[in-house]
Scaffold this active site. Structure first.
Site, PDB file in Angstrom:
ATOM      1  CE  LYS A   1      12.505  32.607 -27.241  1.00 28.35           C
ATOM      2  NZ  LYS A   1      13.355  33.667 -27.806  1.00 28.35           N
TER       3      LYS A   1
ATOM      4  CG  ASP B   1      12.235  30.168 -19.622  1.00 27.75           C
ATOM      5  OD1 ASP B   1      11.847  29.748 -20.728  1.00 27.75           O
ATOM      6  OD2 ASP B   1      12.827  31.252 -19.483  1.00 27.75           O
TER       7      ASP B   1
ATOM      8  CD  GLN C   1      16.552  30.291 -25.988  1.00 25.97           C
ATOM      9  OE1 GLN C   1      16.972  29.670 -26.958  1.00 25.97           O
ATOM     10  NE2 GLN C   1      16.068  31.523 -26.087  1.00 25.97           N
TER      11      GLN C   1
ATOM     12  CG  HIS D   1      14.227  35.739 -20.651  1.00 21.38           C
ATOM     13  ND1 HIS D   1      13.128  36.568 -20.533  1.00 21.38           N
ATOM     14  CD2 HIS D   1      14.714  35.941 -21.902  1.00 21.38           C
ATOM     15  CE1 HIS D   1      12.962  37.236 -21.649  1.00 21.38           C
ATOM     16  NE2 HIS D   1      13.908  36.885 -22.505  1.00 21.38           N
TER      17      HIS D   1
ATOM     18  CB  CYS E   1      15.464  39.581 -21.708  1.00 22.72           C
ATOM     19  SG  CYS E   1      14.629  40.607 -22.929  1.00 22.72           S
TER      20      CYS E   1
END
Length: 406
Positions: free
Chosen positions: A224, A198, A201, A121, A361
């Site tokens: 999220k 990251d 997700q 991302h 993104c």
């Protein structure tokens, strides 16, 4: 796991959009919120609204207890060793920027390497671009296989003894690729590098154990994972956070302030300058309670079932291109014939179906895929096979409409 009963906990799902029952397939962008989270935030504002840490009155004490209680919930959720390793931020972007600014700019020099992947991302690319420019370090990218994965041999060949930072997504927000973080961390550490993950997700969809992964930093966002927007977490190993300087200065994060110098509070508060995101943190704590009650293993299993069903059903549509590996997280990114993905998303919206369209993104990954944009349907614990059937029906109508137009 009774998904239909779970759906009743999400009031936003009980509505019509453009004359059709809503099908929400955009949880990778932001998830919906259960009643328990909405009520927790509402209760704070109705009963406990006050600043934290600063007051000895009853409201301040209650607010502080709930705020710091949420930090302990996060600690347990990711199995961190201490609440000192849990920093509240505005989200994944702020968390990664904190590491790139505070850790990287202090520890990197000209000739050092920062290793990324093309599937990152923008929030896990641009901060490292800026860190490289500031320090003279070099960016390197792990090559991807044709299905959008990388192998551990790819990692070993890219990381060298010059590598100081490896920044990688746990789960690709476009491809659904689930990366082997534990194994990548081992290779990074063998070469003297730290690994920054990251987890935007990852954390909403699977059990996260930062000690087992042995990651040095792990970043994720509340919105999220059923929590409010504007709240996120940076986990960092205590010994690394202790050495890092704050990136925001002002109230709350100080110990003593003199006219010409100041000292900082201990962890985690030295990284939380100003009035923190109190209601957001309380909402995140409530979201963690909700997800824990459902069970992360149950959520993972349900999402795999939905993703497998979606892949099978979408492949039955002539002219559809699906991107990413066979084994994937709970999302499917695709394009339909020559229909622009924005047109696809608009047509689906007319049927009450919400999907994402654009570059997500991830423009470097779009170039690797040789497309300018894609459509993406992403799933969460409240989605059903009926939602997928509605998606397929909507895509067939879209294909028929644009086939007649062209």
């Amino acid at each position: 796991m009774d998904v239909k009963a779970l759906r009743e906990q999400f009031p936003i799902l009980n509505q019509e959009v453009n004359g059709h029952p809503l099908v929400y397939l955009d949880s990778s962008a932001t998830s919906q919120k259960p009643v328990s989270v909405i009520e927790a935030v509402n209760e704070y504002y109705r009963q406990d609204n006050s600043n934290v840490h600063r007051g000895v009155h009853t409201l301040g004490t209650r607010a502080t207890e709930k705020y710091e209680g949420a930090r302990e919930k996060v600690r347990r959720f990711i199995n961190a060793g201490s609440t000192a390793e849990v920093i509240f931020t505005r989200g994944t972007t702020t968390s990664i920027n904190t590491v790139a600014y505070s850790y990287a700019r202090t520890n990197l020099n000209a000739g050092d390497e920062i290793v990324l992947t093309p599937m990152e991302h923008h929030s896990n690319i641009i901060p490292w671009q800026q860190a490289a420019k500031a320090t003279g370090a070099t960016l390197k990218y792990v090559p991807l296989q044709s299905d959008g994965t990388f192998t551990l041999d790819d990692i070993r060949e890219t990381i060298t003894d010059k590598t100081k930072v490896v920044a990688v997504t746990h789960v690709s927000n476009v491809l659904g690729t689930v990366n082997p973080i534990k194994e990548v961390a081992k290779i990074a550490h063998e070469n003297g590098a730290v690994i920054v993950v990251d987890g935007a997700q990852g954390a909403p969809h699977m059990k996260i154990d930062v000690n087992d992964l042995d990651c040095d930093f792990y970043a994720f966002s509340g919105h999220k994972m059923c929590a409010p927007t504007g709240i996120g977490v940076l986990y960092g190993k205590r010994e690394l956070l202790e050495e890092m300087e704050p990136v925001e200065f002002g109230g709350e994060m100080i110990d003593f302030v003199n006219l010409y110098d100041s000292t900082w509070k201990e962890l985690p508060w030295k990284f939380e300058g100003g009035t923190p995101i109190i209601a957001g943190a309380i909402g995140l704590g409530a979201a963690i309670d909700f997800l824990s009650d459902v069970g992360l293993d149950n959520i993972t299993a349900h999402e795999k079932k939905i993703a497998d069903y979606a892949m099978a059903q979408l492949r039955s549509i002539d002219g559809i291109t699906i991107y990413g590996p066979e084994e994937r997280a709970a999302l499917v990114t695709f394009n339909l014939n020559d229909v622009h993905p924005h047109d696809t998303a608009t047509a689906l919206d007319s049927e009450g179906i919400a999907v994402r369209a654009g570059h997500h993104c991830a423009q470097p990954l779009m170039r690797w895929l040789d497309v300018t944009a894609t459509a993406r349907a992403s799933f969460y614990l409240y989605n059903t096979e009926e939602d997928i059937d509605r998606l397929v029906d909507g895509l067939l109508k879209t294909k028929e409409f644009f086939g007649d137009v062209f």
